[in-house]
Design a protein around this motif. Structure first.
Motif, mmCIF file in Angstrom:
data_model
loop_
_atom_site.group_PDB
_atom_site.id
_atom_site.type_symbol
_atom_site.label_atom_id
_atom_site.label_comp_id
_atom_site.label_asym_id
_atom_site.label_seq_id
_atom_site.Cartn_x
_atom_site.Cartn_y
_atom_site.Cartn_z
ATOM 1 N N GLU A 183 31.599 35.482 42.971
ATOM 2 C CA GLU A 183 31.552 36.860 42.491
ATOM 3 C C GLU A 183 32.382 37.783 43.377
ATOM 4 O O GLU A 183 33.076 38.688 42.883
ATOM 5 N N ALA A 184 32.322 37.589 44.674
ATOM 6 C CA ALA A 184 33.118 38.416 45.583
ATOM 7 C C ALA A 184 34.608 38.236 45.312
ATOM 8 O O ALA A 184 35.394 39.195 45.373
ATOM 9 N N ASP A 185 35.004 36.998 44.990
ATOM 10 C CA ASP A 185 36.422 36.727 44.712
ATOM 11 C C ASP A 185 36.887 37.461 43.468
ATOM 12 O O ASP A 185 37.930 38.134 43.486
ATOM 13 N N ARG A 186 36.132 37.400 42.366
ATOM 14 C CA ARG A 186 36.627 38.048 41.153
ATOM 15 C C ARG A 186 36.483 39.566 41.225
ATOM 16 O O ARG A 186 37.243 40.297 40.591
ATOM 17 N N PHE A 187 35.514 40.056 42.004
ATOM 18 C CA PHE A 187 35.412 41.497 42.199
ATOM 19 C C PHE A 187 36.657 42.025 42.897
ATOM 20 O O PHE A 187 37.223 43.046 42.504
ATOM 21 N N ALA A 188 37.086 41.339 43.942
ATOM 22 C CA ALA A 188 38.213 41.821 44.741
ATOM 23 C C ALA A 188 39.564 41.432 44.157
ATOM 24 O O ALA A 188 40.557 42.144 44.358
ATOM 25 N N HIS A 189 39.637 40.305 43.424
ATOM 26 C CA HIS A 189 40.935 39.754 43.037
ATOM 27 C C HIS A 189 41.010 39.407 41.554
ATOM 28 O O HIS A 189 41.628 38.407 41.188
ATOM 29 N N ASN A 190 40.407 40.225 40.702
ATOM 30 C CA ASN A 190 40.503 39.970 39.269
ATOM 31 C C ASN A 190 41.977 39.922 38.851
ATOM 32 O O ASN A 190 42.747 40.822 39.166
ATOM 33 N N GLN A 191 42.366 38.849 38.176
ATOM 34 C CA GLN A 191 43.784 38.644 37.852
ATOM 35 C C GLN A 191 43.899 37.752 36.626
ATOM 36 O O GLN A 191 43.221 36.722 36.545
ATOM 37 N N TRP A 192 44.756 38.121 35.690
ATOM 38 C CA TRP A 192 44.927 37.360 34.464
ATOM 39 C C TRP A 192 46.234 37.751 33.799
ATOM 40 O O TRP A 192 46.754 38.852 33.992
ATOM 41 N N PRO A 193 46.795 36.868 32.988
ATOM 42 C CA PRO A 193 48.044 37.190 32.286
ATOM 43 C C PRO A 193 47.795 38.104 31.092
ATOM 44 O O PRO A 193 46.697 38.158 30.540
ATOM 45 N N ASP A 194 48.821 38.823 30.674
ATOM 46 C CA ASP A 194 48.700 39.731 29.540
ATOM 47 C C ASP A 194 48.217 39.013 28.286
ATOM 48 O O ASP A 194 47.502 39.598 27.459
ATOM 49 N N ALA A 195 48.590 37.761 28.140
ATOM 50 C CA ALA A 195 48.201 37.013 26.940
ATOM 51 C C ALA A 195 46.687 36.893 26.820
ATOM 52 O O ALA A 195 46.145 36.881 25.702
#
Length: 486
Positions: free
Chosen positions: A146-158
């Motif tokens: 959870e700490a990782d996605r809170f700080a580093h949410n990342q995804w492609p436009d697709a």
């Protein structure tokens, strides 16, 4: 998301707490049980900490089973949106499952499942939350995830392009294909002209059509900062160990400034407002929303706080149990005016509060007749007051519901998170129960006569329309348009 909070659910919709055969009982008996529960919990008292980056940590030990609930709460919701981007808080909640610097889209959920856990998320006007219920031995693992996605949410436009279509379909199912959902959405827009409570949490469809991936990323950048967040953990845990883990995971996220929203205070309402919503439906529906005070401080109650509590009791007297006043007077008997009738006092939130009376007219009765009958029940209490048995019954049910909630680690975690969002202390449950016990019949009678004038009223009426040929009827179930689940 349907919450399991006892007191907070009662605040949102007191009828949800009704028991089919709840006896009136005695307040003294329930108070004794409440005191015993508090004494038993002293050995596992909740503790709250502030990490170096400003994030809060709230821990409630409960050793009865080897399980734990881990929640991340953001004091960020649809309230933080601005014109043209409605729905972005909810869209971000969806995109939080679509990857980080370390995880591919969908990998977060797969890892939680592999740990033997269940997880989900929810968005409200006032907050956004993420949770996992896992074996307590795997708590450290989900904290790191959870700490990782809170700080580093990342995804492609697709991924966003696909997900926004899912969200649009959610809007269609919850609102556009639900006549009462449409009515409630339009009613909120009519009540609130300036405050963001007037906007749908899912967003207006044209805003969803225009939303971009960068709109979502910018919202995350602006608002998902440690100072706006709290980790809430309840279950079979050691407080010192949890604090160490929190510092090693969440505590490593750098502190940074949060965006600052404008106040957007709602101007005073200066006259009755009325809307009609025409939708294909079998039955009419009436919702009457009165502006009322909110509960803001549970430690040093103001006159406004006490009035809000008295309004909670008033709503419970009207609709807090089977056979309460609205059911007896409007639904039962040969001269009934309604197929159903309900009352709610939504007096706990970051925004304005409402007291809502609603119902479905009985066959042969008009919405205007039901509206008049609902108002008559308030007027009767303002004139005659409530009796001791009614007051005792609703207070006894509140006490019992609080005791039952402490059997659920999920309920404990949700309650602590909700109170944190509202800026209330970790013992807010205890303080609110005590304050509610002090509400008198005279208090209930006074607020019934004070807050139900036409100038503070907005009425919404669903006007049934014929269905297009071949279109199947949708169930007219109640909707919770203010909280959306991933």
């Amino acid at each position: 998301m349907k919450r399991t909070l006892s007191l907070l659910m009662l605040v949102a919709s007191l009828s949800a707490a009704a028991e089919n055969s709840a006896p009136a009982g005695t307040i003294s008996t329930s108070l004794n049980a409440w005191a015993s529960a508090q004494k038993a919990n002293q050995a596992t008292a909740v503790q709250q900490f502030t990490l170096a980056n400003g994030m809060q940590l709230i821990v409630q030990p409960d050793r009865r089973a080897p399980t734990a609930v881990h929640m991340l709460w953001l004091r960020v919701g649809a309230m933080e949106e601005v014109d043209g981007t409605t729905g972005v808080a909810h869209a971000l909640e969806h995109m939080m499952f679509k990857g980080s610097q370390q995880l591919a889209p969908g990998e977060f959920s797969r890892r939680v499942a592999a740990l033997g856990g269940q997880e989900n998320a929810f968005t409200n006007r006032d907050y956004t939350g993420y949770y996992q219920q896992i074996p307590s031995s795997r708590l450290r693992d989900v904290m790191a995830l959870e700490a990782d996605r809170f700080a580093h949410n990342q995804w492609p436009d697709a991924e966003f392009t696909k997900e926004i279509e899912v969200i649009k379909e959610e809007r269609r199912m919850r609102t556009e294909d639900n006549p009462r959902g449409m009515l409630l959405e339009q009613l909120s827009a009519a009540i609130f002209m300036a405050n963001p409570y007037g906007r749908p949490v899912v967003g207006w469809m044209n805003d969803l059509d225009a939303m971009t991936a960068d709109d979502v990323r910018n919202f995350h950048r602006d608002w998902y900062v440690p100072a706006n967040a709290a980790i809430v953990i309840a279950g079979d845990v050691d407080v010192a160990q949890v604090k160490t883990w929190a510092e090693a995971t969440y505590g490593q996220i750098p502190a940074r400034p949060s965006a600052v929203g404008k106040p957007r205070e709602e101007p005073q309402q200066i006259g009755l407002r009325r809307i009609e919503v025409k939708q294909p439906a079998e039955q009419a529906f009436v919702a009457m929303a009165y502006r009322v005070p909110s509960i803001r401080n549970v430690e040093n109650l103001t006159a406004q706080d006490k009035d809000a509590l008295a309004l909670l009791v008033l709503s419970a007297v009207l609709d807090g149990y089977d056979g309460a006043r609205l059911e007896r007077a409007l639904v039962q008997g040969k001269d009934r005016v309604a197929d159903s009738a309900s009352s709610s006092a939504s007096v706990m939130g970051r925004g304005p509060a409402l007291f809502i009376l609603s119902g479905v007219p009985a066959k042969g009765k008009t919405p205007a007749q039901l509206e008049k009958a609902l108002q008559a029940q308030i007027a009767r209490i303002a004139k005659e007051g409530v009796n001791a048995a009614e007051l005792q019954r609703v207070k006894t049910q509140w006490l019992a519901s609080q005791i039952y909630e402490r059997d659920s680690v999920m309920g404990q975690a949700q309650g602590l998170g909700n109170y944190w969002v509202l800026g209330m202390p970790v013992n807010a449950d205890d303080l609110l129960v005590k304050a509610l016990m002090d509400i008198s019949a005279a208090d209930v009678q006074r607020v019934a006569g004070q807050y139900f004038g036409a100038d503070q009223l907005t009425v919404g009426t669903l006007v049934p329309q014929p269905r297009p040929a071949g279109q199947a009827a949708r169930p007219a179930s109640p909707v919770d348009a203010n909280t959306l689940q991933h």
